[in-house]
Design a protein around this motif. Structure first.
Motif, PDB file in Angstrom:
ATOM      1  N   HIS A 186      19.680  -4.646 -34.884  1.00 18.83           N
ATOM      2  CA  HIS A 186      20.867  -4.531 -35.737  1.00 18.83           C
ATOM      3  C   HIS A 186      21.420  -3.114 -35.656  1.00 18.83           C
ATOM      4  O   HIS A 186      20.766  -2.187 -35.167  1.00 18.83           O
ATOM      5  CB  HIS A 186      20.496  -4.842 -37.193  1.00 18.83           C
ATOM      6  CG  HIS A 186      19.450  -3.915 -37.742  1.00 18.83           C
ATOM      7  ND1 HIS A 186      19.730  -2.678 -38.275  1.00 18.83           N
ATOM      8  CD2 HIS A 186      18.098  -4.035 -37.807  1.00 18.83           C
ATOM      9  CE1 HIS A 186      18.612  -2.077 -38.659  1.00 18.83           C
ATOM     10  NE2 HIS A 186      17.605  -2.880 -38.382  1.00 18.83           N
ATOM     11  N   GLY A 187      22.640  -2.958 -36.133  1.00 15.41           N
ATOM     12  CA  GLY A 187      23.192  -1.638 -36.392  1.00 15.41           C
ATOM     13  C   GLY A 187      23.478  -0.759 -35.204  1.00 15.41           C
ATOM     14  O   GLY A 187      23.518   0.464 -35.342  1.00 15.41           O
ATOM     15  N   PHE A 188      23.705  -1.323 -34.021  1.00 12.32           N
ATOM     16  CA  PHE A 188      24.005  -0.491 -32.858  1.00 12.32           C
ATOM     17  C   PHE A 188      25.515  -0.536 -32.606  1.00 12.32           C
ATOM     18  O   PHE A 188      26.074  -1.608 -32.373  1.00 12.32           O
ATOM     19  CB  PHE A 188      23.254  -0.976 -31.622  1.00 12.32           C
ATOM     20  CG  PHE A 188      23.174   0.056 -30.533  1.00 12.32           C
ATOM     21  CD1 PHE A 188      22.047   0.841 -30.380  1.00 12.32           C
ATOM     22  CD2 PHE A 188      24.231   0.252 -29.669  1.00 12.32           C
ATOM     23  CE1 PHE A 188      21.964   1.808 -29.384  1.00 12.32           C
ATOM     24  CE2 PHE A 188      24.176   1.208 -28.664  1.00 12.32           C
ATOM     25  CZ  PHE A 188      23.034   1.992 -28.525  1.00 12.32           C
ATOM     26  N   PRO A 189      26.196   0.613 -32.644  1.00 12.29           N
ATOM     27  CA  PRO A 189      27.661   0.600 -32.490  1.00 12.29           C
ATOM     28  C   PRO A 189      28.102   0.649 -31.026  1.00 12.29           C
ATOM     29  O   PRO A 189      27.478   1.313 -30.194  1.00 12.29           O
ATOM     30  CB  PRO A 189      28.086   1.872 -33.221  1.00 12.29           C
ATOM     31  CG  PRO A 189      26.937   2.809 -33.018  1.00 12.29           C
ATOM     32  CD  PRO A 189      25.692   1.953 -32.994  1.00 12.29           C
ATOM     33  N   PHE A 190      29.185  -0.056 -30.755  1.00  9.20           N
ATOM     34  CA  PHE A 190      29.832  -0.008 -29.451  1.00  9.20           C
ATOM     35  C   PHE A 190      31.339   0.079 -29.651  1.00  9.20           C
ATOM     36  O   PHE A 190      31.882  -0.477 -30.603  1.00  9.20           O
ATOM     37  CB  PHE A 190      29.555  -1.278 -28.632  1.00  9.20           C
ATOM     38  CG  PHE A 190      28.197  -1.331 -28.011  1.00  9.20           C
ATOM     39  CD1 PHE A 190      27.911  -0.610 -26.871  1.00  9.20           C
ATOM     40  CD2 PHE A 190      27.209  -2.116 -28.571  1.00  9.20           C
ATOM     41  CE1 PHE A 190      26.656  -0.670 -26.294  1.00  9.20           C
ATOM     42  CE2 PHE A 190      25.954  -2.183 -28.003  1.00  9.20           C
ATOM     43  CZ  PHE A 190      25.680  -1.452 -26.862  1.00  9.20           C
ATOM     44  N   ARG A 191      31.976   0.750 -28.733  1.00  3.49           N
ATOM     45  CA  ARG A 191      33.431   0.702 -28.651  1.00  3.49           C
ATOM     46  C   ARG A 191      33.798  -0.431 -27.694  1.00  3.49           C
ATOM     47  O   ARG A 191      33.373  -0.440 -26.537  1.00  3.49           O
ATOM     48  CB  ARG A 191      33.988   2.033 -28.135  1.00  3.49           C
ATOM     49  CG  ARG A 191      35.504   2.100 -28.091  1.00  3.49           C
ATOM     50  CD  ARG A 191      35.987   3.422 -27.520  1.00  3.49           C
ATOM     51  NE  ARG A 191      35.534   4.531 -28.320  1.00  3.49           N
ATOM     52  CZ  ARG A 191      34.798   5.542 -27.858  1.00  3.49           C
ATOM     53  NH1 ARG A 191      34.413   5.553 -26.597  1.00  3.49           N
ATOM     54  NH2 ARG A 191      34.437   6.524 -28.644  1.00  3.49           N
ATOM     55  N   ILE A 192      34.559  -1.393 -28.156  1.00  6.50           N
ATOM     56  CA  ILE A 192      34.978  -2.506 -27.305  1.00  6.50           C
ATOM     57  C   ILE A 192      36.156  -2.050 -26.455  1.00  6.50           C
ATOM     58  O   ILE A 192      37.216  -1.687 -26.968  1.00  6.50           O
ATOM     59  CB  ILE A 192      35.383  -3.731 -28.143  1.00  6.50           C
ATOM     60  CG1 ILE A 192      34.202  -4.211 -29.000  1.00  6.50           C
ATOM     61  CG2 ILE A 192      35.871  -4.860 -27.233  1.00  6.50           C
ATOM     62  CD1 ILE A 192      32.995  -4.673 -28.200  1.00  6.50           C
ATOM     63  N   VAL A 193      35.962  -2.069 -25.134  1.00  7.92           N
ATOM     64  CA  VAL A 193      36.994  -1.588 -24.212  1.00  7.92           C
ATOM     65  C   VAL A 193      37.532  -2.693 -23.322  1.00  7.92           C
ATOM     66  O   VAL A 193      38.359  -2.438 -22.448  1.00  7.92           O
ATOM     67  CB  VAL A 193      36.456  -0.426 -23.349  1.00  7.92           C
ATOM     68  CG1 VAL A 193      36.119   0.776 -24.214  1.00  7.92           C
ATOM     69  CG2 VAL A 193      35.241  -0.859 -22.537  1.00  7.92           C
ATOM     70  N   GLY A 194      37.070  -3.926 -23.532  1.00 12.15           N
ATOM     71  CA  GLY A 194      37.573  -5.040 -22.737  1.00 12.15           C
ATOM     72  C   GLY A 194      37.089  -6.365 -23.285  1.00 12.15           C
ATOM     73  O   GLY A 194      36.004  -6.444 -23.874  1.00 12.15           O
ATOM     74  N   VAL A 195      37.908  -7.385 -23.109  1.00 11.83           N
ATOM     75  CA  VAL A 195      37.544  -8.748 -23.490  1.00 11.83           C
ATOM     76  C   VAL A 195      37.930  -9.658 -22.329  1.00 11.83           C
ATOM     77  O   VAL A 195      39.066  -9.596 -21.837  1.00 11.83           O
ATOM     78  CB  VAL A 195      38.267  -9.205 -24.778  1.00 11.83           C
ATOM     79  CG1 VAL A 195      37.750 -10.569 -25.218  1.00 11.83           C
ATOM     80  CG2 VAL A 195      38.106  -8.184 -25.895  1.00 11.83           C
ATOM     81  N   HIS A 196      36.993 -10.474 -21.881  1.00 19.67           N
ATOM     82  CA  HIS A 196      37.253 -11.350 -20.737  1.00 19.67           C
ATOM     83  C   HIS A 196      38.242 -12.438 -21.132  1.00 19.67           C
ATOM     84  O   HIS A 196      38.151 -13.032 -22.202  1.00 19.67           O
ATOM     85  CB  HIS A 196      35.941 -11.985 -20.262  1.00 19.67           C
ATOM     86  CG  HIS A 196      35.998 -12.469 -18.853  1.00 19.67           C
ATOM     87  ND1 HIS A 196      36.706 -13.598 -18.470  1.00 19.67           N
ATOM     88  CD2 HIS A 196      35.442 -11.973 -17.704  1.00 19.67           C
ATOM     89  CE1 HIS A 196      36.570 -13.784 -17.177  1.00 19.67           C
ATOM     90  NE2 HIS A 196      35.819 -12.805 -16.675  1.00 19.67           N
ATOM     91  N   GLU A 197      39.209 -12.689 -20.254  1.00 22.82           N
ATOM     92  CA  GLU A 197      40.248 -13.660 -20.574  1.00 22.82           C
ATOM     93  C   GLU A 197      39.694 -15.073 -20.769  1.00 22.82           C
ATOM     94  O   GLU A 197      40.249 -15.856 -21.554  1.00 22.82           O
ATOM     95  CB  GLU A 197      41.326 -13.668 -19.486  1.00 22.82           C
ATOM     96  CG  GLU A 197      40.868 -14.119 -18.114  1.00 22.82           C
ATOM     97  CD  GLU A 197      42.027 -14.158 -17.121  1.00 22.82           C
ATOM     98  OE1 GLU A 197      43.117 -13.664 -17.461  1.00 22.82           O
ATOM     99  OE2 GLU A 197      41.818 -14.695 -16.012  1.00 22.82           O
TER     100      GLU A 197
END
Length: 240
Positions: A186-197
């Motif tokens: 739990h509790g691990f941060p990520f910056r979302i830089v892409g989402v697959h279409e």
């Protein structure tokens, strides 16, 4: 589906144990490699070029420009696991032997900004660069304010892949490896830089998606525990 670029990327809290793949953006890697080789370029210019290249990539991605590998096959993960396994006797680890061999061959060994020239310094290097982080992650979980002058630090970047899984692109590789090795869930941060279409289509996101629709699709990833729209980093186009 029409690609677009967010002016800022958003962050999520994730389950690190569920992240099993690492992806490399081939196009961004080529730009990064070219600026590294162009020694006449000032470091600031190289950073600007890499940021511009990252900023030009659409938030909605396909598989075409990425190479996918198992996260646990990466050198960082393997080295962290080796240190954790041999934490009671670091001299028995392969990491220790590799550092020793490099020192005897070249007279120096460097990991990021930590450099040694004496074999007696090997245990301290391993503790500083690997073991301290593993023990902290095991004891306290992810600590955003835990930084080191000897490492690059930063927030990890991730992409929601076509099956809805979260895949690691780059950044905070040592922290992610440590979290997985010690069993943090739990509790691990990520910056979302892409989402697959493909993931967006599977969740009913149309041809001209809004930021809100993309956020909702990201929140449906089995790896994502919480989407936090308030944790937006304006400097989201960092150097690879």
């Amino acid at each position: 589906m029409v690609p677009f670029v967010f002016s800022t990327h958003f962050c999520v809290e994730a389950d690190p144990s569920s992240i099993v793949l690492s992806v490399r953006d081939v196009a961004l890697r080529r730009v990064w490699t070219a600026t590294k080789r162009a020694r006449f370029l000032p470091r600031g210019v190289s950073r600007l070029v890499n940021r511009a290249a990252r900023a030009s990539r659409p938030m909605i991605v396909t598989s075409d420009r990425f190479v996918v590998t198992p996260l646990e096959e990466g050198q960082t993960y393997q080295r962290m696991l080796d240190v954790w396994t041999h934490r009671e006797d670091l001299s028995a680890s392969e990491t220790y032997r590799n550092i020793w061999n490099t020192l005897t061959r070249t007279g120096r060994y460097q990991h990021k900004r930590y450099e040694i020239t004496d074999p007696a310094e090997i245990p301290q290097l391993i503790a500083t660069c690997y073991l301290d982080l593993l023990e902290s992650m095991s004891r306290d979980g992810y600590c955003a304010d835990r930084t080191s002058a000897l490492a690059t630090g930063g927030l990890g970047r991730a992409i929601v892949w076509q099956d809805g899984s979260l895949v690691h692109e780059n950044g905070a590789t040592h922290r992610l490896a440590a979290a997985k090795i010690v069993g943090l869930r739990h509790g691990f941060p990520f910056r979302i830089v892409g989402v697959h279409e493909d993931w967006l289509r599977a969740n009913g996101v149309g041809e001209r998606p809004s930021k809100e629709a993309v956020r909702r699709a990201v929140g449906l990833s089995r790896s994502v525990l919480c989407v936090d729209p308030d944790r937006v980093d304006e400097d989201s186009m960092g150097v690879q």
